[in-house]
Design a protein around this motif. Structure first.
Motif, PDB file in Angstrom:
ATOM      1  N   LEU A   1       0.820  -1.209   0.000  1.00  0.00           N
ATOM      2  CA  LEU A   1       0.000   0.000   0.000  1.00  0.00           C
ATOM      3  C   LEU A   1       0.854   1.259   0.000  1.00  0.00           C
ATOM      4  O   LEU A   1       0.555   2.235  -0.696  1.00  0.00           O
ATOM      5  CB  LEU A   1      -0.926   0.002   1.218  1.00  0.00           C
ATOM      6  N   GLU A   2       1.932   1.248   0.779  1.00  0.00           N
ATOM      7  CA  GLU A   2       2.795   2.433   0.847  1.00  0.00           C
ATOM      8  C   GLU A   2       3.649   2.589  -0.409  1.00  0.00           C
ATOM      9  O   GLU A   2       4.009   3.707  -0.784  1.00  0.00           O
ATOM     10  CB  GLU A   2       3.683   2.352   2.090  1.00  0.00           C
TER      11      GLU A   2
ATOM     12  N   CYS B   1      -2.710  -0.168  -5.875  1.00  0.00           N
ATOM     13  CA  CYS B   1      -3.434  -1.074  -4.980  1.00  0.00           C
ATOM     14  C   CYS B   1      -4.908  -0.706  -4.938  1.00  0.00           C
ATOM     15  O   CYS B   1      -5.782  -1.584  -4.928  1.00  0.00           O
ATOM     16  CB  CYS B   1      -2.841  -1.010  -3.575  1.00  0.00           C
ATOM     17  N   ASP B   2      -5.173   0.593  -4.929  1.00  0.00           N
ATOM     18  CA  ASP B   2      -6.558   1.065  -4.890  1.00  0.00           C
ATOM     19  C   ASP B   2      -7.333   0.625  -6.125  1.00  0.00           C
ATOM     20  O   ASP B   2      -8.471   0.146  -6.031  1.00  0.00           O
ATOM     21  CB  ASP B   2      -6.562   2.596  -4.776  1.00  0.00           C
TER      22      ASP B   2
ATOM     23  N   ILE C   1      -8.395   3.514   1.726  1.00  0.00           N
ATOM     24  CA  ILE C   1      -7.031   2.964   1.769  1.00  0.00           C
ATOM     25  C   ILE C   1      -6.140   3.717   2.752  1.00  0.00           C
ATOM     26  O   ILE C   1      -5.391   3.094   3.525  1.00  0.00           O
ATOM     27  CB  ILE C   1      -6.406   2.989   0.360  1.00  0.00           C
ATOM     28  N   ARG C   2      -6.179   5.034   2.747  1.00  0.00           N
ATOM     29  CA  ARG C   2      -5.307   5.796   3.662  1.00  0.00           C
ATOM     30  C   ARG C   2      -5.664   5.502   5.122  1.00  0.00           C
ATOM     31  O   ARG C   2      -4.779   5.419   5.978  1.00  0.00           O
ATOM     32  CB  ARG C   2      -5.429   7.293   3.377  1.00  0.00           C
ATOM     33  N   GLN C   3      -6.939   5.366   5.393  1.00  0.00           N
ATOM     34  CA  GLN C   3      -7.363   5.011   6.751  1.00  0.00           C
ATOM     35  C   GLN C   3      -6.895   3.606   7.101  1.00  0.00           C
ATOM     36  O   GLN C   3      -6.475   3.345   8.238  1.00  0.00           O
ATOM     37  CB  GLN C   3      -8.876   5.126   6.865  1.00  0.00           C
ATOM     38  N   LEU C   4      -6.941   2.692   6.136  1.00  0.00           N
ATOM     39  CA  LEU C   4      -6.479   1.321   6.372  1.00  0.00           C
ATOM     40  C   LEU C   4      -4.991   1.310   6.713  1.00  0.00           C
ATOM     41  O   LEU C   4      -4.569   0.605   7.640  1.00  0.00           O
ATOM     42  CB  LEU C   4      -6.744   0.472   5.126  1.00  0.00           C
TER      43      LEU C   4
ATOM     44  N   SER D   1       0.267 -14.996  -7.202  1.00  0.00           N
ATOM     45  CA  SER D   1      -0.152 -15.809  -8.340  1.00  0.00           C
ATOM     46  C   SER D   1      -0.649 -14.971  -9.511  1.00  0.00           C
ATOM     47  O   SER D   1      -0.800 -15.472 -10.618  1.00  0.00           O
ATOM     48  CB  SER D   1      -1.273 -16.772  -7.905  1.00  0.00           C
ATOM     49  N   PHE D   2      -0.928 -13.696  -9.272  1.00  0.00           N
ATOM     50  CA  PHE D   2      -1.543 -12.858 -10.290  1.00  0.00           C
ATOM     51  C   PHE D   2      -0.652 -11.662 -10.624  1.00  0.00           C
ATOM     52  O   PHE D   2       0.236 -11.304  -9.853  1.00  0.00           O
ATOM     53  CB  PHE D   2      -2.912 -12.372  -9.812  1.00  0.00           C
ATOM     54  N   PRO D   3      -0.889 -11.015 -11.748  1.00  0.00           N
ATOM     55  CA  PRO D   3      -0.074  -9.849 -12.123  1.00  0.00           C
ATOM     56  C   PRO D   3      -0.229  -8.708 -11.114  1.00  0.00           C
ATOM     57  O   PRO D   3      -1.240  -8.597 -10.415  1.00  0.00           O
ATOM     58  CB  PRO D   3      -0.654  -9.442 -13.482  1.00  0.00           C
ATOM     59  N   THR D   4       0.773  -7.853 -11.039  1.00  0.00           N
ATOM     60  CA  THR D   4       0.702  -6.650 -10.222  1.00  0.00           C
ATOM     61  C   THR D   4       0.478  -5.451 -11.141  1.00  0.00           C
ATOM     62  O   THR D   4       0.684  -5.541 -12.360  1.00  0.00           O
ATOM     63  CB  THR D   4       1.991  -6.451  -9.413  1.00  0.00           C
TER      64      THR D   4
END
Length: 356
Positions: A27-28, A34-35, A84-87, A114-117
């Motif tokens: 996330l950082e 990620c969002d 996300i920022r709160q998470l 297992s999956f693409p980023t």
């Protein structure tokens, strides 16, 4: 097919500490990527076509011998995910109120190996990315661009490289509804899922962005997204100029080149083999997120935003109560007292400053 994809998604379960560490790191590192990855998952889960769109699905929610999943429980967990920022802040503070199911699900979607980023493309690189296709008709610039980063040695990438040996590689656009892109990112474009077949079965691409945008209507993503709650998405794809698996309209066709089909419009490409096309970028066209949604530090404002109908009923009740009080004897008494004090204040003010 679901069982096959389910089994391919199984990985060794990380420990709680490692899971939290990996999620915070991801996330950082790239919060927007990620969002959007989470938003695509939410769009698929909330879709009425979730049976075909939510693929792969989280193993934790499997039922009936892994052939189906508990969509109601998935949607309930989604509703509990904070912005996300709160998470990130809750993870940093080791907030004990953070739901374990929320951590599990967000970690699975964002951090699965297992999956693409996805990787955010900087604004100054947009032009360079879009120049991979020589489109003519001008269109709006995407609000976000994300690179789809696949594992270099994955079976799909290996097959693509094999087909591309001694052949040209080209770029073109593909449009679809927003709830389709979660599956597209994870498994690539699949011709059996392309329902529009005006010019024969296959995966449809175009060298004109506006053509693909016409197949990508605005759809609802995640209500707390940083990138926008209403999204349209098109894929920028790389494909192999393969003589047996690529059909398009050619004015002049030389022997042993691509299949020429006069029925296919100019600027269109029809691909009949999934292995010769790969999604390389996602172009996102988003409406600006509601600013009130970003003020999540104020719990009252956040509650009002997420409970608009209840807040409206409370406000209406307050108005009715105020009107009723104003017409009562008590209300009339306080109104008379207010006007008497107001008149006395005005009289004193006039006598002090305006009368000699």
């Amino acid at each position: 097919m679901i069982e096959r994809q389910f089994s391919s998604a199984i990985t060794e379960e990380p420990t709680d500490e490692k899971r939290v560490f990996d999620l915070r790191l991801a996330l950082e590192k790239d919060i927007e990527a990620c969002d959007i990855k989470w938003s695509l998952f939410v769009a698929a889960a909330q879709s009425y076509r979730y049976h075909s769109r939510l693929n792969p699905y989280p193993p934790k929610y499997a039922i009936k011998e892994k052939s189906e999943y508990d969509i109601d429980r998935i949607r309930l967990t989604i509703s509990n995910v904070p912005p996300i920022r709160q998470l990130i802040r809750q993870i940093k503070n080791k907030d004990k109120s953070l739901n374990e199911d929320v951590l599990d699900l967000v970690h699975w979607v964002v951090c699965s190996k297992s999956f693409p980023t996805l990787r955010s493309i900087a604004k100054q690189e947009f032009e360079l990315t879009l120049k991979k296709v020589d489109y003519i008709t001008p269109v709006s610039v995407p609000t976000h661009i994300f690179e789809v980063v696949s594992q270099p040695n994955s079976p799909a990438e290996t097959k693509f490289r094999q087909h591309a040996e001694n052949r040209n590689k080209l770029y073109a656009f593909h449009g679809s509804k927003i709830d389709s892109f979660y599956s597209i990112v994870n498994f690539g474009l699949q011709q059996h899922l392309c329902k529009t077949a005006l010019f024969g079965n296959g995966i449809y691409l175009s060298s004109e962005m506006h053509v693909s945008l016409s197949f990508s209507p605005i759809g609802t993503g995640w209500k707390s997204s940083l990138n926008g709650t209403e999204l349209s998405c098109i894929a920028l794809c790389e494909f192999v100029d393969h003589p047996q698996h690529l059909k398009c309209h050619l004015k002049d066709q030389q022997p042993n080149e691509r299949k020429n089909d006069q029925h296919i419009p100019d600027k269109y490409f029809v691909i009949t083999n999934n292995d010769i096309v790969r999604v390389r970028y996602l172009l996102i066209f988003a409406k600006s997120p509601d600013k009130s949604m970003q003020i999540y530090r104020n719990s009252v404002i956040n509650w009002i935003y997420n409970n608009k109908s209840v807040a409206a009923m409370i406000f209406y009740a307050i108005i009715l109560l105020s009107v009723g009080l104003a017409n009562s004897r008590t209300g009339q008494y306080f109104r008379q007292m207010f006007w008497q004090k107001a008149q006395r204040f005005i009289s004193d003010l006039i006598s002090k400053y305006f009368l000699l």
